[in-house]
Design a protein around this motif. Structure first.
Motif, PDB file in Angstrom:
ATOM      1  N   GLY A   1       4.435 -27.596  18.102  1.00 16.98           N
ATOM      2  CA  GLY A   1       5.039 -28.569  17.145  1.00 16.98           C
ATOM      3  C   GLY A   1       4.968 -29.911  17.611  1.00 16.98           C
ATOM      4  N   VAL A   2       4.340 -30.210  18.630  1.00 17.44           N
ATOM      5  CA  VAL A   2       4.256 -31.538  18.976  1.00 17.44           C
ATOM      6  C   VAL A   2       2.922 -32.329  18.615  1.00 17.44           C
ATOM      7  N   PRO A   3       3.196 -33.464  17.898  1.00 13.39           N
ATOM      8  CA  PRO A   3       1.982 -33.866  17.456  1.00 13.39           C
ATOM      9  C   PRO A   3       0.715 -34.416  18.503  1.00 13.39           C
ATOM     10  N   TYR A   4      -0.412 -33.882  18.071  1.00 12.25           N
ATOM     11  CA  TYR A   4      -1.534 -34.024  19.011  1.00 12.25           C
ATOM     12  C   TYR A   4      -2.041 -35.577  19.306  1.00 12.25           C
TER      13      TYR A   4
ATOM     14  N   ILE B   1      -1.488 -25.810  22.414  1.00 11.60           N
ATOM     15  CA  ILE B   1       0.097 -25.860  22.753  1.00 11.60           C
ATOM     16  C   ILE B   1       0.673 -26.685  21.935  1.00 11.60           C
ATOM     17  N   CYS B   2      -0.004 -27.995  21.468  1.00 14.61           N
ATOM     18  CA  CYS B   2       0.937 -28.916  20.424  1.00 14.61           C
ATOM     19  C   CYS B   2       1.032 -28.237  19.186  1.00 14.61           C
TER      20      CYS B   2
ATOM     21  N   ASP C   1       7.428 -23.712  13.958  1.00 11.97           N
ATOM     22  CA  ASP C   1       6.916 -23.883  15.221  1.00 11.97           C
ATOM     23  C   ASP C   1       7.947 -23.469  16.417  1.00 11.97           C
ATOM     24  N   LEU C   2       7.618 -23.420  17.743  1.00 10.25           N
ATOM     25  CA  LEU C   2       8.323 -23.077  18.934  1.00 10.25           C
ATOM     26  C   LEU C   2       9.426 -23.872  18.947  1.00 10.25           C
ATOM     27  N   LEU C   3       9.201 -25.092  19.117  1.00  7.80           N
ATOM     28  CA  LEU C   3      10.438 -26.229  19.017  1.00  7.80           C
ATOM     29  C   LEU C   3      11.338 -25.905  18.236  1.00  7.80           C
TER      30      LEU C   3
END
Length: 410
Positions: free
Chosen positions: A166-169, A161-162, A217-219
């Motif tokens: 586009g969320v930093p893991y 999901i990250c 990315d999705l964001l």
């Protein structure tokens, strides 16, 4: 004599049973015994919540599908009669579009549908396979008992999901800890609110960066909707929060709980361990989703017009709770429902809901579980529980059922 002439005293009606109901400690994979009794008696029953309200509880499969498919039944938490809170400390508020009705629900949902289409999800399968294989390599490099939740079940959906969002893991520890607080039924409103605000603030900052500098990315897609004036920044943040929580918390619990269920059913585990047939793996995923169903506080709705379900008229302004875990054990639909059978055709289960509000991310969840269940037990054929089942801590204190830790060895 006067008492005799007056006649017998009328019997007071039995009080509605309290909901939610406790599970049996000796049967951690099964719905509460009281739910099974209610299902046998009638498809709909009044239940009493902590605040004294008495919504209808729907326990049978056909009636649940009828309710979830009826446009006169609302997911809007602001509707009169909506049984909002699961407990006195559950807090209020909407979780983006899943607590809205059409047309606004459909409008917002369409904004994030494309990345979860089956073809898009299938294109991610090789990457998920590499993640799973890499984590198994890490497990095999270690000795002694390992917590499968921390070392395997949580990282897989979190990494996926990250990457999608586009969320930093690197920030996974922060949002995983916050999410645990948000879904814990024993957390106070202040604790839950603080955790929610922290993650929302974090995502709001990321969205601001994507508005200024979009990426693939999705964001960035959500940020683009803000730029286009289709949603505001608050709505975009709520949407991102929903996707982040749902994208890792549910699948992680299914990985760990499903593994424990298989370890406790070695004949079924052997079917997965000894096969490379994708059809059997897919069937196993559907059966485990049916058998376990990890959301156990019910899908909640309000009725906007009088409807008749299962011979019972539900009036406008009354609340409805759908206990999906017991509908997935309805013997009219799933013969011998309390038996785990990976060869069963369980595709009709309601683990992902039904109707317009069914889970947006179900293709992704299915694919991740297929990769995990189709790989882990073949690569570690001697996997075993490293403690007595009685010592495993189940999440009876959370909105999403699972285990807190799962010590395993091989």
């Amino acid at each position: 004599m006067a008492d005799t002439l007056a006649g017998p005293v009328p019997h007071a009606p039995d009080p509605a049973p309290e909901f939610p109901m406790p599970r049996a400690a000796r049967c951690p994979f099964d719905p509460p015994p009281a739910l099974k009794e209610l299902q046998r008696e009638a498809p709909l029953t009044r239940v009493r919540l902590w605040d004294g309200s008495e919504p209808w509880l729907v326990t049978r499969y056909a009636e649940q599908r009828a309710v979830l498919g009826d446009a006169r039944v609302s997911a809007d938490t602001d509707r009169p009669g909506y049984p909002t809170k699961a407990s006195p400390d559950a807090g209020e508020g909407k979780l983006s579009f899943i607590m809205m009705d059409d047309p606004e629900h459909a409008r917002l949902r369409r904004m994030v549908t494309a990345p979860f289409a089956v073809k898009k999800v299938e294109a991610l399968r090789p990457a998920v396979q590499r993640i799973v294989d890499g984590l198994i390599d890490d497990l095999l490099a270690r000795s002694g008992p390992v917590d499968l939740v921390e070392a395997f079940a949580l990282p897989i959906p979190s990494l996926v999901i990250c990457e999608l969002l586009g969320v930093p893991y690197d920030d996974h520890a922060f949002f995983q800890d916050s999410t645990k607080t948000m879904v814990r039924t024993t957390a106070t409103p202040e604790e839950r609110g603080a955790a929610s605000r922290e993650v929302a603030g974090y995502l709001a900052q990321l969205l601001g960066k994507r508005i200024a500098e979009p990426k693939d990315d999705l964001l960035s897609g959500i940020a683009g909707r803000v730029t286009a004036g289709e949603i505001d920044h608050r709505q975009a943040t709520e949407m991102a929060l929903l996707l982040l929580i749902a994208g890792h918390e549910t699948t992680a619990n299914m990985i760990a709980l499903g593994t424990l269920a298989l370890l406790e059913h070695p004949d079924q585990l052997a079917l997965l361990r000894d096969t490379d047939d994708p059809k059997l793996v897919a069937s196993a995923v559907e059966e485990l989703l049916r058998y376990l169903h990890i959301t156990h506080l019910g899908r909640r709705r309000a009725v906007t017009e009088d409807i008749e379900i299962g011979g019972q008229v539900i009036r406008a302004g009354e609340g409805v709770i759908l206990a999906n875990e017991i509908a997935n054990r309805d013997p009219e639909v799933f013969p011998d429902p309390d038996r785990l059978d990976l060869t069963r055709d369980a595709r009709r289960h309601v683990a992902f809901g039904f109707g317009v509000h069914q889970c947006l991310g179900q293709p992704l969840a299915r694919m991740e579980l297929q990769v995990v269940y189709g790989t882990l037990y073949r690569r570690i054929p001697t996997l075993r529980l490293a403690c007595p089942l009685a010592d495993v801590r189940f999440k009876n204190d959370a909105f999403i059922y699972g285990v807190h830790e799962l010590p395993v060895a091989w």
